[in-house]
Write an enzyme that holds these catalytic residues in place. Sequence first.
Site, mmCIF file in Angstrom:
data_model
loop_
_atom_site.group_PDB
_atom_site.id
_atom_site.type_symbol
_atom_site.label_atom_id
_atom_site.label_comp_id
_atom_site.label_asym_id
_atom_site.label_seq_id
_atom_site.Cartn_x
_atom_site.Cartn_y
_atom_site.Cartn_z
ATOM 1 N N ASP A 1 0.861 -1.185 0.000
ATOM 2 C CA ASP A 1 0.000 0.000 0.000
ATOM 3 C C ASP A 1 0.902 1.242 0.000
ATOM 4 O O ASP A 1 2.125 1.133 -0.145
ATOM 5 C CB ASP A 1 -0.960 -0.029 1.184
ATOM 6 C CG ASP A 1 -0.262 -0.052 2.536
ATOM 7 O OD1 ASP A 1 0.950 0.276 2.616
ATOM 8 O OD2 ASP A 1 -0.927 -0.390 3.529
ATOM 9 N N MET A 2 0.328 2.388 0.199
ATOM 10 C CA MET A 2 1.099 3.630 0.141
ATOM 11 C C MET A 2 2.158 3.736 1.234
ATOM 12 O O MET A 2 3.134 4.471 1.097
ATOM 13 C CB MET A 2 0.159 4.832 0.197
ATOM 14 C CG MET A 2 -0.671 4.971 -1.064
ATOM 15 S SD MET A 2 -1.800 6.374 -1.016
ATOM 16 C CE MET A 2 -0.646 7.730 -1.006
#
Length: 130
Positions: free
Chosen positions: A15-16
């Site tokens: 994810d980020m």
Amino acid sequence: MTHRLSIRVYYEDTDMAGIVYHANYLRFIERGRSEMVREMGLDQTRMKLEDGVVFVVRRIEADYLGAAMLDDALDVVSKIAEVSPVRWVFHQEVHRHGKALFRARVEIVCMTTGGRLVRLPAKLRRLSER
């Protein structure tokens, strides 16, 4: 029987924040089961073409125990926990440096390509008992 598959966490898996996205653990254990079945001598493509039967995940129970990060080297550990005439149960874990980050119990059944549930092929049950 225990099978190990080594994998690396790539950018696309995260994810980020650079943490493995939760659904990707399911992809990792799917690869582990697929490689285990292949090493047992079972050709899933042939099973589908010749017998008209495919594997289907019926149930997954999962526990997230820790976070894998970008560039981590992981091991997917797969074990056959139970075999019956109608289902195949796997216990699978994803480890980093020997520590479990993810644990799942996966129940597999067989289905015809037409969508009807069927018993596990006898060959599969025999291979599982090795």
